[in-house]
Design a protein around this motif. Structure first.
Motif, PDB file in Angstrom:
ATOM      1  N   TYR A 138       0.625  -0.966  -0.001  1.00 39.10           N
ATOM      2  CA  TYR A 138      -0.181  -0.092   0.060  1.00 39.10           C
ATOM      3  C   TYR A 138       0.131   1.169  -0.369  1.00 39.10           C
ATOM      4  N   PHE A 139       1.760   0.940   0.692  1.00 35.83           N
ATOM      5  CA  PHE A 139       2.770   2.341   0.732  1.00 35.83           C
ATOM      6  C   PHE A 139       2.888   3.133  -0.225  1.00 35.83           C
ATOM      7  N   HIS A 140       4.044   1.673  -0.654  1.00 37.30           N
ATOM      8  CA  HIS A 140       4.849   1.809  -2.146  1.00 37.30           C
ATOM      9  C   HIS A 140       3.982   2.272  -3.141  1.00 37.30           C
ATOM     10  N   SER A 141       2.473   2.023  -2.616  1.00 33.70           N
ATOM     11  CA  SER A 141       1.450   2.040  -4.696  1.00 33.70           C
ATOM     12  C   SER A 141       1.963   3.655  -4.548  1.00 33.70           C
ATOM     13  N   ARG A 142       1.549   4.428  -3.351  1.00 35.12           N
ATOM     14  CA  ARG A 142       1.436   5.842  -3.747  1.00 35.12           C
ATOM     15  C   ARG A 142       2.245   7.009  -4.555  1.00 35.12           C
ATOM     16  N   SER A 143       2.080   7.120  -5.002  1.00 36.41           N
ATOM     17  CA  SER A 143       2.023   8.176  -6.091  1.00 36.41           C
ATOM     18  C   SER A 143       3.548   9.317  -5.819  1.00 36.41           C
ATOM     19  N   ASN A 144       3.345   9.624  -4.458  1.00 43.91           N
ATOM     20  CA  ASN A 144       4.546  10.500  -4.061  1.00 43.91           C
ATOM     21  C   ASN A 144       6.018   9.801  -3.043  1.00 43.91           C
ATOM     22  N   VAL A 145       5.251   8.564  -2.955  1.00 45.19           N
ATOM     23  CA  VAL A 145       6.731   7.522  -2.674  1.00 45.19           C
ATOM     24  C   VAL A 145       7.613   7.420  -3.976  1.00 45.19           C
ATOM     25  N   GLN A 146       8.545   8.025  -3.943  1.00 47.81           N
ATOM     26  CA  GLN A 146       9.531   7.523  -5.028  1.00 47.81           C
ATOM     27  C   GLN A 146      10.508   6.727  -4.265  1.00 47.81           C
ATOM     28  N   PHE A 147      10.818   6.075  -3.171  1.00 46.26           N
ATOM     29  CA  PHE A 147      11.675   5.891  -2.874  1.00 46.26           C
ATOM     30  C   PHE A 147      11.203   3.958  -1.986  1.00 46.26           C
ATOM     31  N   PHE A 148      12.369   3.271  -2.269  1.00 51.87           N
ATOM     32  CA  PHE A 148      12.141   1.981  -1.781  1.00 51.87           C
ATOM     33  C   PHE A 148      11.743   2.324  -0.391  1.00 51.87           C
ATOM     34  N   PHE A 149      11.082   2.063   0.416  1.00 53.39           N
ATOM     35  CA  PHE A 149      11.012   1.701   2.258  1.00 53.39           C
ATOM     36  C   PHE A 149      11.072   0.635   2.107  1.00 53.39           C
ATOM     37  N   LYS A 150      11.625  -0.132   4.001  1.00 52.10           N
ATOM     38  CA  LYS A 150      12.246  -1.226   4.259  1.00 52.10           C
ATOM     39  C   LYS A 150      11.375  -1.148   6.720  1.00 52.10           C
ATOM     40  N   GLU A 151      11.008  -2.257   6.217  1.00 48.77           N
ATOM     41  CA  GLU A 151      10.801  -1.973   8.019  1.00 48.77           C
ATOM     42  C   GLU A 151      11.308  -2.356   8.542  1.00 48.77           C
ATOM     43  N   GLN A 152      10.991  -1.497   9.897  1.00 48.70           N
ATOM     44  CA  GLN A 152      12.170  -0.984  11.328  1.00 48.70           C
ATOM     45  C   GLN A 152      11.743  -1.545  11.875  1.00 48.70           C
ATOM     46  N   TYR A 175      -8.188  -1.333   7.276  1.00 49.81           N
ATOM     47  CA  TYR A 175      -7.501   0.399   7.501  1.00 49.81           C
ATOM     48  C   TYR A 175      -6.452   0.768   7.815  1.00 49.81           C
ATOM     49  N   GLN A 176      -5.963   2.155   6.358  1.00 52.81           N
ATOM     50  CA  GLN A 176      -4.270   1.662   6.144  1.00 52.81           C
ATOM     51  C   GLN A 176      -4.369   3.453   6.371  1.00 52.81           C
ATOM     52  N   ASN A 177      -3.179   3.769   7.336  1.00 56.91           N
ATOM     53  CA  ASN A 177      -2.711   5.533   8.067  1.00 56.91           C
ATOM     54  C   ASN A 177      -1.337   5.091   7.304  1.00 56.91           C
ATOM     55  N   CYS A 178      -0.979   5.690   7.121  1.00 61.61           N
ATOM     56  CA  CYS A 178       0.956   6.734   6.734  1.00 61.61           C
ATOM     57  C   CYS A 178       0.783   7.753   6.992  1.00 61.61           C
ATOM     58  N   GLY A 179       2.329   8.146   7.279  1.00 60.95           N
ATOM     59  CA  GLY A 179       2.836   9.166   7.913  1.00 60.95           C
ATOM     60  C   GLY A 179       3.553   9.230   8.287  1.00 60.95           C
ATOM     61  N   PRO A 180       4.380  10.712   8.320  1.00 59.36           N
ATOM     62  CA  PRO A 180       5.532  10.769   9.422  1.00 59.36           C
ATOM     63  C   PRO A 180       4.541  10.499  11.008  1.00 59.36           C
ATOM     64  N   SER A 181       5.915   9.436  11.541  1.00 55.41           N
ATOM     65  CA  SER A 181       5.351   9.786  12.995  1.00 55.41           C
ATOM     66  C   SER A 181       4.448  10.573  13.689  1.00 55.41           C
ATOM     67  N   HIS A 182       5.568  11.837  13.863  1.00 51.23           N
ATOM     68  CA  HIS A 182       4.902  12.968  14.720  1.00 51.23           C
ATOM     69  C   HIS A 182       3.669  13.087  14.101  1.00 51.23           C
TER      70      HIS A 182
END
Length: 162
Positions: free
Chosen positions: A33-47, A113-120
């Motif tokens: 879901y996170f990588h399907s968003r258009s504003n995401v250009q880089f690959f993210f890993k689970e930390q 339900y999914q919601n992604c964003g900066p932690s703050h």
């Protein structure tokens, strides 16, 4: 530099090993879901995965968790993602995920339900309240009274004259 990276990878492997199959499935779907968003250009890993909750009831299994992500040096369309190094001091978004699965042998998603964003961003009071309400609604999925047949439910409607 290699020691902290090895320690971090070891912690991710340990966290993955302690997750249930449904929790691993939710983490995988959150990353998709996170990588399907258009504003995401880089690959993210689970930390890290925090606050994992898994509750079963007659209508299915509810899974809620927070996934902390970390940005890598690879683009999101890079073919070999396993070799991507993480970038310190870059974006570290957090995703809240709430999923309700049915009780079948191969669990199907009843609601999510999914919601992604900066932690703050996810800590803001209004967003936190909305997230909690959405997760409660997801947890209630499949608990409809209409699904149950109660004795006498149709007896009176069948016996009435037209």
């Amino acid at each position: 530099m290699r020691f902290p990276l090895a320690l971090c990878l070891g912690l991710v492997a340990l966290a993955t090993a302690s997750q249930s199959p449904l929790q691993r499935r939710v983490v995988k779907e959150v990353l998709e879901y996170f990588h399907s968003r258009s504003n995401v250009q880089f690959f993210f890993k689970e930390q890290a995965v925090e606050g994992a909750v898994e509750r079963e009831d007659p209508s299915g299994t509810f899974v809620q968790l927070r996934v902390n992500l970390v940005q890598t040096a690879c683009g999101k369309r890079a073919p070999r993602r396993q070799n991507c190094r993480t970038l310190e001091n870059r974006r570290k978004p957090t995703c809240l995920a709430c999923y309700k699965f049915d009780s079948g042998d191969v669990p199907k998603v009843l609601d999510k339900y999914q919601n992604c964003g900066p932690s703050h961003h996810l800590a803001v009071k209004e967003i936190k309240h909305r997230d909690e309400a959405e997760c409660r609604a997801v947890e209630e999925a499949g608990k409809s009274v209409d699904v149950l047949y109660l004795p006498g439910m149709y007896a009176f409607s069948k016996g009435l004259p037209a």
